[in-house]
Design an enzyme around this catalytic site. Structure first.
Site, PDB file in Angstrom:
ATOM      1  N   ASP A  41     -14.808  -2.371   8.245  1.00 19.76           N
ATOM      2  CA  ASP A  41     -16.098  -2.975   7.912  1.00 19.76           C
ATOM      3  C   ASP A  41     -17.206  -2.172   8.589  1.00 19.76           C
ATOM      4  O   ASP A  41     -17.003  -1.031   8.976  1.00 19.76           O
ATOM      5  CB  ASP A  41     -16.129  -4.465   8.269  1.00 19.76           C
ATOM      6  CG  ASP A  41     -15.968  -4.723   9.771  1.00 19.76           C
ATOM      7  OD1 ASP A  41     -16.043  -3.757  10.567  1.00 19.76           O
ATOM      8  OD2 ASP A  41     -15.767  -5.893  10.159  1.00 19.76           O
ATOM      9  N   SER A  87     -14.374  -7.779  19.956  1.00 18.61           N
ATOM     10  CA  SER A  87     -13.795  -7.894  18.618  1.00 18.61           C
ATOM     11  C   SER A  87     -12.754  -6.824  18.313  1.00 18.61           C
ATOM     12  O   SER A  87     -11.942  -6.994  17.400  1.00 18.61           O
ATOM     13  CB  SER A  87     -14.897  -7.822  17.560  1.00 18.61           C
ATOM     14  OG  SER A  87     -15.631  -6.606  17.674  1.00 18.61           O
ATOM     15  N   HIS A 123     -15.802  -1.930  12.566  1.00 22.32           N
ATOM     16  CA  HIS A 123     -14.438  -1.902  13.085  1.00 22.32           C
ATOM     17  C   HIS A 123     -13.506  -0.966  12.326  1.00 22.32           C
ATOM     18  O   HIS A 123     -13.684  -0.747  11.128  1.00 22.32           O
ATOM     19  CB  HIS A 123     -13.851  -3.320  13.067  1.00 22.32           C
ATOM     20  CG  HIS A 123     -14.693  -4.311  13.796  1.00 22.32           C
ATOM     21  ND1 HIS A 123     -15.603  -5.120  13.145  1.00 22.32           N
ATOM     22  CD2 HIS A 123     -14.787  -4.607  15.117  1.00 22.32           C
ATOM     23  CE1 HIS A 123     -16.214  -5.888  14.044  1.00 22.32           C
ATOM     24  NE2 HIS A 123     -15.743  -5.589  15.238  1.00 22.32           N
TER      25      HIS A 123
END
Length: 368
Positions: free
Chosen positions: A332, A44, A335
């Site tokens: 978040d 991600s 990340h």
């Protein structure tokens, strides 16, 4: 040991972030090998929308507030408020404004599929791991690194069919291959503890080596690799740590992974002809900025998704959103913010500090 950093020379990296000095260095390259495109593999931290195209996948962020600072506030599938590390790295390497598109996006738009491959491809998938199947129970279908390399094999076949085997191989040898993966393997281990930490680290290092050799056999020669950051300092990990401090176990595993990983790369460069690499030490970079938080007003909490007694709420429209995203290290629970990602790129591409990138930086690797 790295010295404390000031805001004049910042840098940040993947899931957790970080700053340090930036300098450029020039080098020569073989004029017979063209500078090829960039290919990106990982999780991600560098996914630019792959998971949007996977039906049975819950690791999707194609909704607000994700992308709030992207042009037109578009939620692209990046795990960021705007651009991510993949975007900023390739822009600084040159020839790109942001990351090349996901492989699955190119596959869906079949018009001039092969021609578009010559501009590079991003294979990264949020939730991906070195070990196939990791996270499937929680996230559904994601594209593991093994499968990403299989997708690259398809790309290679199309490129060599278009250019011919010889020219295609030269283009692939001159291309850059960027990796950011391993965090999900460590987090999965923490939840399951199937073996000792030493055996676990040895196993994932060996598996990483197999993946890199497979890509080498497909024509890759220039490997830009980002190691696992200090996962214990991410907001979600701090939530379960006494006093909100960095959690020890994920940090210990992330730190322990770096040395055998570096040894693996040294071995590959000495045994595989033409194998070149640049390794970013994101653990050191992360801890440096967290311990010396110049430039960010908050290096612990998520900007999107509020810390509460019950836990960290989801980052979604209608939930908590900080008003000044550039003040936060973390976007978040897992990340970095766009501001952090932009700083990370400078570190990887330009720094000459061996505490943060070794034996050369991404920019030097690209130009060799």
């Amino acid at each position: 040991m790295a010295t404390p950093l000031t805001i004049q020379n910042p840098v940040l990296l993947t899931v957790c972030v970080v700053l340090f000095s930036v300098t450029t260095i020039a080098t020569t390259r073989d004029p017979n090998i063209p500078i090829g495109p960039v290919f990106i593999f990982g999780d991600s931290t560098v996914d630019v929308g792959t998971n949007n195209y996977i039906k049975n996948c819950t690791a999707k962020v194609n909704h607000p507030y994700y992308g709030i600072d992207y042009p037109q506030s578009k939620a692209t599938g990046r795990f960021s408020n705007g651009l991510n590390s993949a975007d900023t790295i390739v822009a600084l390497l040159g020839g790109y404004e942001q990351s090349p598109p996901p492989f699955l996006a190119l596959l869906r738009d079949s018009s001039n599929f092969t021609g578009k491959l010559l501009d590079g491809v991003n294979f990264a998938s949020g939730g991906a791991a070195l070990v196939k199947g990791v996270g499937k129970d929680f996230l559904g279908d994601v594209i593991s690194l093994e499968e990403q390399i299989q997708q690259f094999a398809t790309v290679r076949g199309n490129i060599t069919a278009l250019l011919g085997e010889s020219k295609g191989q030269l283009l692939l040898q001159g291309s850059m291959y960027i990796f950011s993966i391993g965090s999900n393997d460590i987090m999965n281990y923490i939840f399951s503890h199937p073996t000792t930490p030493e055996i676990f680290i040895a196993n994932i290092t060996a598996i990483y080596g197999i993946h890199l050799k497979n890509l080498y056999n497909l024509g890759a020669r220039k490997f830009g690799l980002i190691s696992v950051p200090s996962l214990g300092c991410c907001p979600i990990a701090r939530l379960f740590s006494p006093g909100g401090t960095c959690a020890k176990e994920p940090n210990d595993l992330a730190s322990a992974f770096f040395t055998p990983f570096e040894s693996l790369l040294k071995n590959l460069s000495s045994t595989l002809e033409g194998f070149k690499y640049s390794l970013g030490n994101s653990y050191n970079m992360t801890m440096n900025i967290i311990n010396n938080p110049s430039g960010f007003k908050d290096v612990a909490k998520a900007c999107c998704g509020n810390n509460t007694i019950q836990g960290i709420s989801d980052c979604k429209e209608g939930g908590f959103l900080c008003p000044h995203r550039d003040d936060h290290l973390f976007w978040d629970a897992f990340h970095p913010s766009e501001a952090a990602s932009k700083l990370a790129a400078h570190a990887l591409v330009f720094s000459e500090d061996p505490d943060f990138v070794t034996p050369i930086n991404f920019g030097t690797l690209r130009s060799t």
